[in-house]
Design a protein around this motif. Structure first.
Motif, PDB file in Angstrom:
ATOM      1  N   LEU A 244       0.826  -1.202   0.000  1.00  0.00           N
ATOM      2  CA  LEU A 244       0.000   0.000   0.000  1.00  0.00           C
ATOM      3  C   LEU A 244       0.863   1.256   0.000  1.00  0.00           C
ATOM      4  N   ILE A 245       1.990   1.194   0.657  1.00  0.00           N
ATOM      5  CA  ILE A 245       2.893   2.348   0.706  1.00  0.00           C
ATOM      6  C   ILE A 245       3.453   2.641  -0.678  1.00  0.00           C
ATOM      7  N   TRP A 246       3.989   1.587  -1.313  1.00  0.00           N
ATOM      8  CA  TRP A 246       4.586   1.778  -2.633  1.00  0.00           C
ATOM      9  C   TRP A 246       3.515   2.171  -3.657  1.00  0.00           C
ATOM     10  N   ALA A 247       2.339   1.577  -3.554  1.00  0.00           N
ATOM     11  CA  ALA A 247       1.267   1.909  -4.488  1.00  0.00           C
ATOM     12  C   ALA A 247       0.821   3.360  -4.331  1.00  0.00           C
ATOM     13  N   SER A 248       0.790   3.849  -3.102  1.00  0.00           N
ATOM     14  CA  SER A 248       0.406   5.241  -2.865  1.00  0.00           C
ATOM     15  C   SER A 248       1.413   6.195  -3.490  1.00  0.00           C
ATOM     16  N   LEU A 249       2.689   5.891  -3.331  1.00  0.00           N
ATOM     17  CA  LEU A 249       3.728   6.745  -3.901  1.00  0.00           C
ATOM     18  C   LEU A 249       3.689   6.723  -5.429  1.00  0.00           C
ATOM     19  N   ILE A 250       3.546   5.517  -5.991  1.00  0.00           N
ATOM     20  CA  ILE A 250       3.500   5.394  -7.448  1.00  0.00           C
ATOM     21  C   ILE A 250       2.252   6.067  -8.005  1.00  0.00           C
ATOM     22  N   GLY A 251       1.114   5.838  -7.353  1.00  0.00           N
ATOM     23  CA  GLY A 251      -0.124   6.458  -7.813  1.00  0.00           C
ATOM     24  C   GLY A 251      -0.051   7.973  -7.781  1.00  0.00           C
ATOM     25  N   TYR A 252       0.611   8.510  -6.789  1.00  0.00           N
ATOM     26  CA  TYR A 252       0.732   9.967  -6.659  1.00  0.00           C
ATOM     27  C   TYR A 252       1.605  10.550  -7.769  1.00  0.00           C
ATOM     28  N   TYR A 253       2.750   9.938  -8.017  1.00  0.00           N
ATOM     29  CA  TYR A 253       3.712  10.498  -8.961  1.00  0.00           C
ATOM     30  C   TYR A 253       3.384  10.171 -10.423  1.00  0.00           C
ATOM     31  N   LEU A 254       2.770   9.022 -10.684  1.00  0.00           N
ATOM     32  CA  LEU A 254       2.516   8.625 -12.063  1.00  0.00           C
ATOM     33  C   LEU A 254       1.088   8.911 -12.525  1.00  0.00           C
ATOM     34  N   PHE A 255       0.114   8.833 -11.601  1.00  0.00           N
ATOM     35  CA  PHE A 255      -1.285   8.959 -12.001  1.00  0.00           C
ATOM     36  C   PHE A 255      -2.005  10.111 -11.300  1.00  0.00           C
ATOM     37  N   ALA A 256      -1.257  10.949 -10.591  1.00  0.00           N
ATOM     38  CA  ALA A 256      -1.830  12.109  -9.894  1.00  0.00           C
ATOM     39  C   ALA A 256      -2.946  11.700  -8.938  1.00  0.00           C
ATOM     40  N   GLU A 257      -2.794  10.561  -8.297  1.00  0.00           N
ATOM     41  CA  GLU A 257      -3.765  10.071  -7.314  1.00  0.00           C
ATOM     42  C   GLU A 257      -3.264  10.449  -5.922  1.00  0.00           C
ATOM     43  N   THR A 258      -3.850  11.488  -5.361  1.00  0.00           N
ATOM     44  CA  THR A 258      -3.390  11.982  -4.060  1.00  0.00           C
ATOM     45  C   THR A 258      -3.895  11.075  -2.942  1.00  0.00           C
ATOM     46  N   PRO A 259      -3.000  10.541  -2.135  1.00  0.00           N
ATOM     47  CA  PRO A 259      -3.435   9.675  -1.033  1.00  0.00           C
ATOM     48  C   PRO A 259      -4.281  10.436  -0.015  1.00  0.00           C
ATOM     49  N   ARG A 260      -5.343   9.824   0.430  1.00  0.00           N
ATOM     50  CA  ARG A 260      -6.183  10.420   1.456  1.00  0.00           C
ATOM     51  C   ARG A 260      -5.478  10.363   2.810  1.00  0.00           C
ATOM     52  N   PRO A 261      -5.799  11.276   3.736  1.00  0.00           N
ATOM     53  CA  PRO A 261      -5.195  11.212   5.072  1.00  0.00           C
ATOM     54  C   PRO A 261      -5.428   9.857   5.752  1.00  0.00           C
ATOM     55  N   GLN A 262      -6.631   9.285   5.523  1.00  0.00           N
ATOM     56  CA  GLN A 262      -6.913   7.978   6.116  1.00  0.00           C
ATOM     57  C   GLN A 262      -5.959   6.917   5.577  1.00  0.00           C
ATOM     58  N   LEU A 263      -5.593   7.061   4.303  1.00  0.00           N
ATOM     59  CA  LEU A 263      -4.675   6.114   3.691  1.00  0.00           C
ATOM     60  C   LEU A 263      -3.309   6.177   4.357  1.00  0.00           C
ATOM     61  N   LEU A 264      -2.844   7.382   4.629  1.00  0.00           N
ATOM     62  CA  LEU A 264      -1.541   7.551   5.271  1.00  0.00           C
ATOM     63  C   LEU A 264      -1.556   7.012   6.699  1.00  0.00           C
ATOM     64  N   LEU A 265      -2.650   7.253   7.418  1.00  0.00           N
ATOM     65  CA  LEU A 265      -2.754   6.749   8.787  1.00  0.00           C
ATOM     66  C   LEU A 265      -2.768   5.224   8.801  1.00  0.00           C
ATOM     67  N   GLY A 266      -3.524   4.650   7.875  1.00  0.00           N
ATOM     68  CA  GLY A 266      -3.551   3.199   7.804  1.00  0.00           C
ATOM     69  C   GLY A 266      -2.201   2.618   7.448  1.00  0.00           C
ATOM     70  N   ALA A 267      -1.432   3.330   6.618  1.00  0.00           N
ATOM     71  CA  ALA A 267      -0.102   2.846   6.227  1.00  0.00           C
ATOM     72  C   ALA A 267       0.815   2.699   7.429  1.00  0.00           C
ATOM     73  N   VAL A 268       0.679   3.591   8.409  1.00  0.00           N
ATOM     74  CA  VAL A 268       1.512   3.496   9.610  1.00  0.00           C
ATOM     75  C   VAL A 268       1.276   2.159  10.329  1.00  0.00           C
ATOM     76  N   LEU A 269       0.019   1.783  10.470  1.00  0.00           N
ATOM     77  CA  LEU A 269      -0.308   0.518  11.125  1.00  0.00           C
ATOM     78  C   LEU A 269       0.145  -0.674  10.283  1.00  0.00           C
ATOM     79  N   ILE A 270       0.056  -0.526   8.971  1.00  0.00           N
ATOM     80  CA  ILE A 270       0.461  -1.612   8.086  1.00  0.00           C
ATOM     81  C   ILE A 270       1.957  -1.859   8.191  1.00  0.00           C
TER      82      ILE A 270
END
Length: 290
Positions: A244-270
């Motif tokens: 999920l971490i790598w997908a969030s970074l790739i989605g942001y830089y390649l597809f302009a998909e901005t991660p939601r705050p909930q996504l970042l919080l969940g990544a910490v637990l993951i």
């Protein structure tokens, strides 16, 4: 030999890069063409490693076992790849983690693996992270096919859990070279006829991306085979959450998909779940050395 956790982490990174190429190709090519390309080119690169490993003999029983697994992977992969056309990359991967939550139970039922408390704790922590990361998804009005995309991911996730349990069983018998080759070759063979019949030809200008996708796919299957040959499926399952971490970074830089705050919080637990799984792996080994 590297730790199974390190090997799986390398595989997860390769898998996230592979998913990004799939999402890119699915924008201009039929999903069956992309799926066939993923497994076909993956088999091509895996065959090169198979030759380098000395072309180990593939027994008839091995072909039969991988035929079943290949059919499961073909169905799972096609549904998962289609979800990329209607869901953001990180969101599709988030829902796919349902399959990881099923792995310990599937492994217990199919392989007789003992359910360890530490594995369940790590899986539960990862589950909480996934639930938090999934919050704030777009409504049905904003994305009409969103629910179908989620359903496709969930169905593919259930099949994925079965495929991973079968990988654990075969990885110890076949080795990484055979596992890597047949994990791409067999699904490709199952997809060949439906792709030729149902889909238009691929865009020829995309062939470099198809090759890159195959390279990532071969690395993904190789590292997974090495990792699952050295540790129990339930022990490694939480490491997959780091995708999920790598997908969030790739989605942001390649597809302009901005991660939601909930996504970042969940990544910490993951990440915490993955670190805990790595620590749990070292404890039995440390006791044996002592």
């Amino acid at each position: 030999m590297r730790s199974p956790v390190v090997l799986l982490l390398l595989g997860v990174v390769a898998g996230a890069c592979m998913d990004a190429t799939i999402k890119y190709l699915a924008q201009t090519n039929h999903v069956l063409v992309v799926a066939l390309g993923r497994y076909g080119f993956g088999a091509l690169f895996s065959f090169a490693y198979y030759l380098r490993a000395g072309s180990p003999r593939i027994a008839a029983a091995t072909w039969r076992a991988h035929a079943l697994r290949g059919a499961i992977i073909a169905c799972s992969g096609s549904g998962f790849f289609w979800s990329f056309t209607v869901l953001p990359l990180a969101e599709a991967i988030t829902f796919s983690f349902v399959g990881l939550l099923l792995i310990p139970f599937v492994a217990r039922f199919m392989l007789g693996e003992r359910l360890r408390a530490a594995s369940l704790v790590a899986g539960a922590l990862g589950f909480v992270g996934v639930v938090i990361a999934a919050q704030g998804a777009p409504s049905a009005d904003q994305s009409p096919l969103h629910s179908l995309g989620v359903a496709a991911v969930l169905a593919s996730a259930a099949l994925f859990a079965v495929a991973m349990a079968l990988m654990r069983e075969r990885a110890q018998l076949d080795g990484a070279a055979i596992m890597g080759l047949l994990s791409s070759l067999m699904p490709g063979l199952f997809l060949l006829a439906p792709t030729v019949i149902l889909s238009p030809p691929p865009h020829l200008g995309d062939w470099p991306i198809f090759l890159l996708m195959g390279l990532f796919a071969a690395g993904f299957m190789y590292f997974l085979a090495r990792a699952y040959a050295g540790a129990e499926a339930q022990q490694l399952a939480p490491i997959h959450y780091t995708e999920l971490i790598w997908a969030s970074l790739i989605g942001y830089y390649l597809f302009a998909e901005t991660p939601r705050p909930q996504l970042l919080l969940g990544a910490v637990l993951i990440v915490a779940a993955g670190v805990y799984a790595a620590y749990d792996e070292r404890r039995p080994r440390a006791r044996r050395v002592a």
